[in-house]
Design an enzyme around this catalytic site. Sequence first.
Site, PDB file in Angstrom:
ATOM      1  N   ASP A  62       0.869  -1.175   0.000  1.00 44.25           N
ATOM      2  CA  ASP A  62       0.000   0.000   0.000  1.00 44.25           C
ATOM      3  C   ASP A  62       0.907   1.226   0.000  1.00 44.25           C
ATOM      4  O   ASP A  62       1.569   1.515   0.993  1.00 44.25           O
ATOM      5  CB  ASP A  62      -0.880  -0.025   1.256  1.00 44.25           C
ATOM      6  CG  ASP A  62      -1.764   1.206   1.364  1.00 44.25           C
ATOM      7  OD1 ASP A  62      -1.630   2.130   0.535  1.00 44.25           O
ATOM      8  OD2 ASP A  62      -2.594   1.243   2.297  1.00 44.25           O
ATOM      9  N   ARG A 149     -12.915  17.997 -10.698  1.00 41.16           N
ATOM     10  CA  ARG A 149     -11.704  17.219 -10.377  1.00 41.16           C
ATOM     11  C   ARG A 149     -10.919  17.960  -9.276  1.00 41.16           C
ATOM     12  O   ARG A 149      -9.692  18.010  -9.317  1.00 41.16           O
ATOM     13  CB  ARG A 149     -10.798  17.032 -11.599  1.00 41.16           C
ATOM     14  CG  ARG A 149     -11.378  16.214 -12.730  1.00 41.16           C
ATOM     15  CD  ARG A 149     -11.582  14.755 -12.352  1.00 41.16           C
ATOM     16  NE  ARG A 149     -11.968  13.954 -13.498  1.00 41.16           N
ATOM     17  CZ  ARG A 149     -13.185  13.894 -14.024  1.00 41.16           C
ATOM     18  NH1 ARG A 149     -14.161  14.617 -13.506  1.00 41.16           N
ATOM     19  NH2 ARG A 149     -13.442  13.108 -15.058  1.00 41.16           N
ATOM     20  N   TYR A 152      -8.562  15.606  -7.046  1.00 38.20           N
ATOM     21  CA  TYR A 152      -7.644  14.904  -7.958  1.00 38.20           C
ATOM     22  C   TYR A 152      -6.617  15.882  -8.530  1.00 38.20           C
ATOM     23  O   TYR A 152      -5.415  15.597  -8.545  1.00 38.20           O
ATOM     24  CB  TYR A 152      -8.462  14.246  -9.073  1.00 38.20           C
ATOM     25  CG  TYR A 152      -7.649  13.423 -10.036  1.00 38.20           C
ATOM     26  CD1 TYR A 152      -7.117  12.197  -9.660  1.00 38.20           C
ATOM     27  CD2 TYR A 152      -7.415  13.870 -11.333  1.00 38.20           C
ATOM     28  CE1 TYR A 152      -6.370  11.433 -10.559  1.00 38.20           C
ATOM     29  CE2 TYR A 152      -6.673  13.119 -12.235  1.00 38.20           C
ATOM     30  CZ  TYR A 152      -6.148  11.898 -11.839  1.00 38.20           C
ATOM     31  OH  TYR A 152      -5.405  11.150 -12.718  1.00 38.20           O
ATOM     32  N   LYS A 156      -2.426  15.935  -8.337  1.00 34.02           N
ATOM     33  CA  LYS A 156      -1.558  15.827  -9.519  1.00 34.02           C
ATOM     34  C   LYS A 156      -0.688  17.081  -9.667  1.00 34.02           C
ATOM     35  O   LYS A 156       0.443  16.997 -10.154  1.00 34.02           O
ATOM     36  CB  LYS A 156      -2.386  15.554 -10.770  1.00 34.02           C
ATOM     37  CG  LYS A 156      -3.070  14.187 -10.737  1.00 34.02           C
ATOM     38  CD  LYS A 156      -2.065  13.038 -10.563  1.00 34.02           C
ATOM     39  CE  LYS A 156      -2.693  11.663 -10.615  1.00 34.02           C
ATOM     40  NZ  LYS A 156      -1.714  10.571 -10.460  1.00 34.02           N
ATOM     41  N   PRO A 188      -9.579   0.155 -17.307  1.00 37.21           N
ATOM     42  CA  PRO A 188     -10.793  -0.339 -16.634  1.00 37.21           C
ATOM     43  C   PRO A 188     -11.494   0.751 -15.820  1.00 37.21           C
ATOM     44  O   PRO A 188     -12.711   0.725 -15.636  1.00 37.21           O
ATOM     45  CB  PRO A 188     -10.244  -1.427 -15.699  1.00 37.21           C
ATOM     46  CG  PRO A 188      -8.992  -1.898 -16.356  1.00 37.21           C
ATOM     47  CD  PRO A 188      -8.412  -0.693 -17.037  1.00 37.21           C
TER      48      PRO A 188
HETATM   49  N1  LIG Z   1      -6.734   6.461 -16.946  1.00 39.88           N
HETATM   50  C1  LIG Z   1      -6.608   7.742 -17.222  1.00 39.88           C
HETATM   51  O1  LIG Z   1      -7.368   8.309 -18.046  1.00 39.88           O
HETATM   52  C2  LIG Z   1      -5.523   8.557 -16.552  1.00 39.88           C
HETATM   53  C3  LIG Z   1      -5.248   9.860 -17.046  1.00 39.88           C
HETATM   54  C4  LIG Z   1      -4.250  10.612 -16.444  1.00 39.88           C
HETATM   55  C5  LIG Z   1      -3.530  10.090 -15.383  1.00 39.88           C
HETATM   56  N2  LIG Z   1      -3.820   8.839 -14.918  1.00 39.88           N
HETATM   57  C6  LIG Z   1      -3.024   8.333 -13.795  1.00 39.88           C
HETATM   58  O2  LIG Z   1      -2.397   7.123 -14.176  1.00 39.88           O
HETATM   59  C7  LIG Z   1      -2.275   6.267 -13.043  1.00 39.88           C
HETATM   60  C8  LIG Z   1      -2.889   4.895 -13.338  1.00 39.88           C
HETATM   61  O3  LIG Z   1      -4.236   5.069 -13.706  1.00 39.88           O
HETATM   62  P1  LIG Z   1      -5.163   3.855 -14.247  1.00 39.88           P
HETATM   63  O4  LIG Z   1      -6.286   4.486 -14.981  1.00 39.88           O
HETATM   64  O5  LIG Z   1      -4.322   2.855 -14.909  1.00 39.88           O
HETATM   65  O6  LIG Z   1      -5.748   3.308 -12.868  1.00 39.88           O
HETATM   66  P2  LIG Z   1      -6.317   1.861 -12.452  1.00 39.88           P
HETATM   67  O7  LIG Z   1      -7.374   2.153 -11.444  1.00 39.88           O
HETATM   68  O8  LIG Z   1      -6.680   1.055 -13.673  1.00 39.88           O
HETATM   69  O9  LIG Z   1      -5.057   1.172 -11.751  1.00 39.88           O
HETATM   70  C9  LIG Z   1      -4.482   1.689 -10.574  1.00 39.88           C
HETATM   71  C10 LIG Z   1      -3.712   0.587  -9.866  1.00 39.88           C
HETATM   72  O10 LIG Z   1      -3.158   1.174  -8.666  1.00 39.88           O
HETATM   73  C11 LIG Z   1      -3.418   0.300  -7.594  1.00 39.88           C
HETATM   74  N3  LIG Z   1      -3.500   1.061  -6.344  1.00 39.88           N
HETATM   75  C12 LIG Z   1      -4.491   1.883  -5.953  1.00 39.88           C
HETATM   76  N4  LIG Z   1      -4.227   2.356  -4.725  1.00 39.88           N
HETATM   77  C13 LIG Z   1      -3.041   1.829  -4.343  1.00 39.88           C
HETATM   78  C14 LIG Z   1      -2.258   1.924  -3.169  1.00 39.88           C
HETATM   79  N5  LIG Z   1      -2.660   2.653  -2.114  1.00 39.88           N
HETATM   80  N6  LIG Z   1      -1.093   1.244  -3.118  1.00 39.88           N
HETATM   81  C15 LIG Z   1      -0.696   0.465  -4.158  1.00 39.88           C
HETATM   82  N7  LIG Z   1      -1.413   0.324  -5.283  1.00 39.88           N
HETATM   83  C16 LIG Z   1      -2.575   0.998  -5.374  1.00 39.88           C
HETATM   84  C17 LIG Z   1      -4.728  -0.402  -7.921  1.00 39.88           C
HETATM   85  O11 LIG Z   1      -4.852  -1.640  -7.212  1.00 39.88           O
HETATM   86  C18 LIG Z   1      -4.590  -0.594  -9.431  1.00 39.88           C
HETATM   87  O12 LIG Z   1      -3.937  -1.812  -9.733  1.00 39.88           O
HETATM   88  C19 LIG Z   1      -2.932   7.002 -11.879  1.00 39.88           C
HETATM   89  O13 LIG Z   1      -1.952   7.701 -11.139  1.00 39.88           O
HETATM   90  C20 LIG Z   1      -3.864   7.972 -12.576  1.00 39.88           C
HETATM   91  O14 LIG Z   1      -4.147   9.101 -11.790  1.00 39.88           O
HETATM   92  C21 LIG Z   1      -4.809   8.053 -15.477  1.00 39.88           C
END
Ligand SMILES: NC(=O)c1ccc[n+]([C@@H]2O[C@H](COP(=O)([O-])OP(=O)(O)OC[C@H]3O[C@@H](n4cnc5c(N)ncnc54)[C@H](O)[C@@H]3O)[C@@H](O)[C@H]2O)c1
Length: 255
Positions: A62, A149, A152, A156, A188
């Site tokens: 975590d 947002r 969030y 960021k 997802p």
């Molecule tokens: N998907 C988008 O459109 C998008 C856009 C910009 C930035 N991001 C950033 O990219 C990153 C990944 O996003 P995603 O869409 O792949 O998310 P996701 O929800 O698909 O995956 C996130 C992963 O992080 C893990 N996680 C969550 N909390 C945790 C913790 N406390 N300790 C360890 N692991 C933890 C979850 O179990 C999961 O496997 C994030 O930082 C998100 O803010 C995503």
Amino acid sequence: MSKFNLSGKTVIVTGGGSGIGASIVFAMAKAEATVHLLDLSIEAAKEVSGQAEGKVIVHQCDVSNSVNVENVIKAISDDNPIDVVVNNAGIAHIGNVETTTVEDMQRLFNVNVMGVYNSIKAAVPFMKQNGGSIINMASIAATVGLNDRFAYSMTKGAVYSLSLSVAKDYLQYNIRCNTISPARVHTPFVDGFLAKNYPGKEEEMFEALSKTQPIGRMGKPQEIGDLVQYLASDEAAFITGSDFTIDGGFVKLNS
Ligand SMILES: NC(=O)c1ccc[n+]([C@@H]2O[C@H](COP(=O)([O-])OP(=O)(O)OC[C@H]3O[C@@H](n4cnc5c(N)ncnc54)[C@H](O)[C@@H]3O)[C@@H](O)[C@H]2O)c1
């Protein structure tokens, strides 16, 4: 050896159990790095490692728990010096200042900001001797005003500015630190968001969300994985203190 090869490098990827993080794991393992995948969900981590081509070692962790992070990173560095840390774990939140509770603020801050702090603080002492690359996942929300947002974006923005600070402080140790700022990437999380908020209208809303990127679609997780692979590689040795928007034109072409 082909360009952007990561052979011999020990890499840490947080949140590698899903979406963007999983694609980062796939890209780096394929490029021959030894990848340590840290995730809250050990089941998700194992599933990703099972699909990867290359060496992936999973750890339940975590990122918001400093003791947990310190123990895992110390154990990794006992075997090999750490070369690359990718702080990707993050959680989302929808809301404006009025609908965002104190608990929401704290939860988002603990994972998205303290998680990055915990991991960099634990890894940097082990990276100082040989140098390396730290890549932090920010978002276009760090620098652009987005509807609903509030919490969030706050996190960021912090990731963006703490990365500049790390880049400056560790120049002398040859530790590079950069951020990546994606617009919407099809993970997802997006499908879950649509199913929850727009039941029965998922396809229509998927189209609408796709069009918010001027290029007409969402990003693919692999496109972020490939950028991370480049930033981790020796070919990117001249890059530090930079933010990479990967956004289909969202920031600069939306007017
Ligand atoms: N998907 C988008 O459109 C998008 C856009 C910009 C930035 N991001 C950033 O990219 C990153 C990944 O996003 P995603 O869409 O792949 O998310 P996701 O929800 O698909 O995956 C996130 C992963 O992080 C893990 N996680 C969550 N909390 C945790 C913790 N406390 N300790 C360890 N692991 C933890 C979850 O179990 C999961 O496997 C994030 O930082 C998100 O803010 C995503």
